[in-house]
Design a protein around this motif. Structure first.
Motif, PDB file in Angstrom:
ATOM      1  N   PRO A 267       0.847  -1.113   0.013  1.00 14.46           N
ATOM      2  CA  PRO A 267       0.156  -0.005   0.017  1.00 14.46           C
ATOM      3  C   PRO A 267       0.859   1.226   0.048  1.00 14.46           C
ATOM      4  CG  PRO A 267      -0.750  -1.451   1.733  1.00 14.46           C
ATOM      5  CD  PRO A 267       0.631  -2.129   1.139  1.00 14.46           C
ATOM      6  N   CYS A 268       0.532   2.360  -0.813  1.00 14.03           N
ATOM      7  CA  CYS A 268       1.292   3.505  -0.704  1.00 14.03           C
ATOM      8  C   CYS A 268       0.673   4.361   0.092  1.00 14.03           C
ATOM      9  CB  CYS A 268       1.114   4.050  -2.230  1.00 14.03           C
ATOM     10  SG  CYS A 268       1.961   5.478  -2.570  1.00 14.03           S
ATOM     11  N   THR A 269       1.143   4.332   1.188  1.00 15.67           N
ATOM     12  CA  THR A 269       0.557   5.037   2.318  1.00 15.67           C
ATOM     13  C   THR A 269       1.642   5.821   3.164  1.00 15.67           C
ATOM     14  OG1 THR A 269      -0.852   3.184   2.621  1.00 15.67           O
ATOM     15  CG2 THR A 269      -1.026   4.597   4.423  1.00 15.67           C
ATOM     16  N   ALA A 270       1.051   7.072   3.704  1.00 16.19           N
ATOM     17  CA  ALA A 270       1.659   7.874   4.652  1.00 16.19           C
ATOM     18  C   ALA A 270       0.889   7.892   6.036  1.00 16.19           C
ATOM     19  CB  ALA A 270       2.003   9.222   3.955  1.00 16.19           C
ATOM     20  N   VAL A 271       1.706   7.585   7.120  1.00 18.07           N
ATOM     21  CA  VAL A 271       1.199   7.862   8.488  1.00 18.07           C
ATOM     22  C   VAL A 271       1.850   8.744   9.342  1.00 18.07           C
ATOM     23  CG1 VAL A 271       0.289   6.655  10.690  1.00 18.07           C
ATOM     24  CG2 VAL A 271       0.184   5.234   8.462  1.00 18.07           C
ATOM     25  N   LEU A 272       0.833   9.893   9.767  1.00 19.34           N
ATOM     26  CA  LEU A 272       1.414  11.115  10.639  1.00 19.34           C
ATOM     27  C   LEU A 272       0.753  10.630  12.079  1.00 19.34           C
ATOM     28  CD1 LEU A 272       0.534  13.837   8.363  1.00 19.34           C
ATOM     29  CD2 LEU A 272       2.833  12.684   8.051  1.00 19.34           C
ATOM     30  N   ASN A 273       1.899  10.420  12.932  1.00 16.60           N
ATOM     31  CA  ASN A 273       1.514  10.298  14.279  1.00 16.60           C
ATOM     32  C   ASN A 273       1.765  11.439  15.083  1.00 16.60           C
ATOM     33  OD1 ASN A 273       0.300   7.500  14.322  1.00 16.60           O
ATOM     34  ND2 ASN A 273       2.268   6.769  14.033  1.00 16.60           N
ATOM     35  N   GLY A 274       0.639  11.648  16.005  1.00 16.89           N
ATOM     36  CA  GLY A 274       0.706  12.978  16.732  1.00 16.89           C
ATOM     37  C   GLY A 274       0.530  12.707  18.154  1.00 16.89           C
ATOM     38  N   THR A 275       0.682  13.831  18.887  1.00 16.89           N
ATOM     39  CA  THR A 275       0.472  13.502  20.619  1.00 16.89           C
ATOM     40  C   THR A 275      -1.210  13.510  20.856  1.00 16.89           C
ATOM     41  OG1 THR A 275       0.540  15.903  20.642  1.00 16.89           O
ATOM     42  CG2 THR A 275       2.530  14.597  21.334  1.00 16.89           C
ATOM     43  N   ARG A 276      -1.999  13.830  19.703  1.00 15.01           N
ATOM     44  CA  ARG A 276      -3.529  13.633  19.897  1.00 15.01           C
ATOM     45  C   ARG A 276      -4.263  13.068  18.993  1.00 15.01           C
ATOM     46  NH1 ARG A 276      -3.728  19.446  20.613  1.00 15.01           N
ATOM     47  NH2 ARG A 276      -5.660  19.297  19.241  1.00 15.01           N
ATOM     48  N   GLY A 277      -3.371  12.276  18.068  1.00 17.06           N
ATOM     49  CA  GLY A 277      -4.118  11.614  17.046  1.00 17.06           C
ATOM     50  C   GLY A 277      -3.325  11.358  16.036  1.00 17.06           C
ATOM     51  N   SER A 278      -3.761  10.686  14.743  1.00 17.59           N
ATOM     52  CA  SER A 278      -2.798  10.386  13.409  1.00 17.59           C
ATOM     53  C   SER A 278      -3.592  10.664  12.361  1.00 17.59           C
ATOM     54  CB  SER A 278      -2.621   9.000  13.641  1.00 17.59           C
ATOM     55  OG  SER A 278      -3.923   8.223  13.739  1.00 17.59           O
ATOM     56  N   ILE A 279      -2.899  10.901  11.324  1.00 20.94           N
ATOM     57  CA  ILE A 279      -3.475  10.929   9.932  1.00 20.94           C
ATOM     58  C   ILE A 279      -3.112   9.885   8.943  1.00 20.94           C
ATOM     59  CG2 ILE A 279      -3.677  12.536   7.923  1.00 20.94           C
ATOM     60  CD1 ILE A 279      -3.456  14.806   9.750  1.00 20.94           C
ATOM     61  N   ILE A 280      -4.123   9.126   8.539  1.00 23.97           N
ATOM     62  CA  ILE A 280      -3.463   8.145   7.372  1.00 23.97           C
ATOM     63  C   ILE A 280      -3.775   8.812   5.862  1.00 23.97           C
ATOM     64  CG2 ILE A 280      -3.621   5.858   6.580  1.00 23.97           C
ATOM     65  CD1 ILE A 280      -4.772   5.099   9.393  1.00 23.97           C
ATOM     66  N   ILE A 281      -2.638   8.849   5.103  1.00 26.72           N
ATOM     67  CA  ILE A 281      -3.075   9.283   3.586  1.00 26.72           C
ATOM     68  C   ILE A 281      -2.934   8.285   2.775  1.00 26.72           C
ATOM     69  CG2 ILE A 281      -2.127  11.153   2.184  1.00 26.72           C
ATOM     70  CD1 ILE A 281      -0.644  12.626   4.178  1.00 26.72           C
ATOM     71  N   ASP A 282      -3.998   7.775   1.837  1.00 26.52           N
ATOM     72  CA  ASP A 282      -3.798   6.897   1.012  1.00 26.52           C
ATOM     73  C   ASP A 282      -3.302   7.128  -0.243  1.00 26.52           C
ATOM     74  OD1 ASP A 282      -5.006   4.794   2.750  1.00 26.52           O
ATOM     75  OD2 ASP A 282      -6.936   5.957   2.480  1.00 26.52           O
ATOM     76  N   ASN A 283      -2.602   6.450  -1.195  1.00 25.52           N
ATOM     77  CA  ASN A 283      -1.934   6.836  -2.378  1.00 25.52           C
ATOM     78  C   ASN A 283      -1.247   8.252  -2.061  1.00 25.52           C
ATOM     79  OD1 ASN A 283      -2.682   4.598  -3.789  1.00 25.52           O
ATOM     80  ND2 ASN A 283      -4.748   5.508  -4.215  1.00 25.52           N
TER      81      ASN A 283
END
Length: 522
Positions: A267-283
């Motif tokens: 999967p071409c994915t980026a994951v940004l983890n933070g102190t209060r949550g996260s963001i998953i970016i597909d493609n």
């Protein structure tokens, strides 16, 4: 300036076709000229995108002189901007040529292979009053821009780590058509300068600049001259092409993981983890969908569907054209400083593919640091359990064996369900290399340049016990692992030994940890 921006394109490959589709989606733009080597390819491209025959310049038409075709296009006074989509090593010289004649330039990624080239282009563009921007299309999609805004507004708190992956299984198909990406990395080829460019750019956008330290590294390198060979790590630097990279590092204290390759689908994915949550970016290279997960709230879905194949190009084109209209000579989203930072990070990672003698010293340091006070069946069980524990999230199964060398007795053996009898043979070959050299099988491989059909690979490690009289530690057993590839068998050996011996592990070892091997291996 005319109401319509008139464009010329250098290079008529697939990426130029997608760019042209995106250009047609941005009002106030017209493609008026193209240049490439082949007469047929140039005219087919022109017919497809509405360019008059007089706007086609080809090397064949100039007796095989493709450079002349490019220069003739750049001479046209009716061209306001040039899109450069040539092989990577040609980006720098043709950017300079375009700027010399006053053309604004949008250059396909990676714009340059070094930060020095980026600095020179910045000075040249400024002195000629021209706009230059690297075509890092991933940064301009509406989805990505909203992700960027969410991070900057603190929606997931402070970034704690970033994980980016872009892998596709296209190596064999590219070899068949002799794609320029199969060229040695030093000549602009390889996955790191293609897929990895998107990954590096995203990391640089969310992880601040600062001190960089590598934690772990694994990679696969081939030679375009002999792609059937099991590895290309023993070829000269100028002949090697990277086809897979998996690297973990810290910068400004923030962990980042970059994985890219031509030899597998993931999967071409980026994951940004933070102190209060996260963001998953597909493609992540053409993002249209992302999920924002807040620890104390519901998931928020971002969805911006692409209207066509070239839609992702339209956003960077629109931004570029807005800059032109406003007379702005450098993008605030993709500045030349950013281009230089991306080139620097990619170069730092590429240096990990070295097979220099310094790497052997790291392997010897690992052996020096990982010594038992005593070793018997209890310690073998503890070590084998640690190996199985650390391997539980691996993409492949493993086989592990711990052999007492005084009599050849197997003290521990365990095989995942997907392993076979042949894995016992692989482990035995690695063990024999340890017994022959007195070092890990990876040390044996790199020091002797093994290039057999089934090479001696990393994954066997000498287990030594400290002597009571101060003499050199004595090897009493061998830990052997098979199954993970790309040097991960060796890394699993070292990580597991460090764990049971209560040693910290990773990085270059200057902070007291057992150092990770940060070069390319088998």
């Amino acid at each position: 300036m005319a109401d319509t921006d008139r464009w010329g394109i250098l290079g008529c490959g697939r990426i130029s076709g997608r760019f042209s589709e995106g250009l047609a989606m941005v009002p106030g733009n017209k493609l008026v000229a193209v240049a490439c080597r082949s007469e047929k390819k140039g005219h087919d491209f022109a017919e497809r995108f509405g360019v008059a025959a007089a706007g086609v310049y080809t090397g064949e038409a100039f007796g095989g002189d493709t450079d002349k075709a490019y220069r003739e296009l750049l001479k046209r006074p009716d061209i306001d901007a040039v899109y450069i989509a040539l092989p990577n090593t040609l980006h720098y010289p043709w950017t300079i040529e375009a700027l010399k004649v006053g053309k604004d330039v949008l250059c396909e990624k990676p714009a340059f292979l070094s930060a020095n080239d980026a600095a020179e282009v910045k000075a040249f563009a400024q002195s000629h009053g021209c706009l230059f921007m690297e075509a890092m299309k991933s940064r301009f999609t509406p989805c990505y821009r909203e992700v960027k805004q969410a991070v900057e507004s603190g929606e997931i708190g402070t970034i704690t780590d970033v994980d980016v992956c872009f892998c596709c299984n296209i190596w064999q198909s590219m070899l068949e058509v002799k794609n320029f990406r199969c060229a040695p990395t030093q000549k602009g080829g390889g996955a790191l300068l293609d897929c990895g460019t998107y990954c590096a750019s995203l990391i640089n956008d969310f992880v601040p600049q600062g001190k960089l330290s590598f934690e772990t590294f694994s990679g696969v390198v081939k030679t375009a001259q002999n792609p059937a060979a099991p590895t290309g790590i023993f070829a000269p630097d100028g002949e090697r092409v990277d086809i897979y990279t998996d690297v973990r590092f810290k910068r400004a204290g923030i962990p980042a993981h970059l994985e890219c390759g031509y030899d597998r689908e993931k999967p071409c994915t980026a994951v940004l983890n933070g102190t209060r949550g996260s963001i998953i970016i597909d493609n992540m290279h053409r993002a249209a969908h992302a999920t924002i997960k807040e620890d104390d709230g519901e998931d928020r879905i971002l969805y911006y569907p692409m209207r066509s194949e070239g839609a992702d190009f339209s956003y960077e084109i629109a931004h570029f054209c807005d800059l032109k209209k406003q007379g702005i000579k450098e993008s605030p989203i993709m500045s030349l400083s950013t281009t230089a930072e991306d080139a620097t990070l990619l170069h730092q990672i590429w240096q990990r593919f070295s097979t220099k003698s310094e790497n052997l010293k790291v392997l010897e340091r690992q052996e020096h640091d990982l010594v038992y006070k005593q070793f018997g069946s209890h310690e073998a069980l503890e070590l084998g359990d640690a190996v199985a524990y650390f391997a539980r999230h691996a993409e492949r199964g493993i086989g592990v064996q711990i052999t007492r060398e005084s009599d050849g007795l197997v003290l521990f053996q365990w095989m995942d369900d997907d392993k076979a009898v042949r894995n016992l043979g692989f482990m035995q070959t690695k063990r024999e290399a340890v017994l022959k050299t007195g070092h890990s099988s990876l040390w044996a491989c790199l020091s002797q340049g093994t290039t057999d059909a089934i090479p001696v690979a990393g994954g066997a490690f000498p287990i030594r016990v400290a002597s009571s009289d101060g003499s050199a530690p004595k090897q009493v057993a061998t830990l052997s692992i098979s199954g993970l590839h790309e040097g991960r068998d060796h890394e699993l050996c070292v990580r597991s030994l460090a764990w049971v011996l209560s040693k910290r592990y990773g990085g270059d070892g200057f902070d007291g940890r057992v150092p990770a091997f940060l070069g390319v291996s088998i």
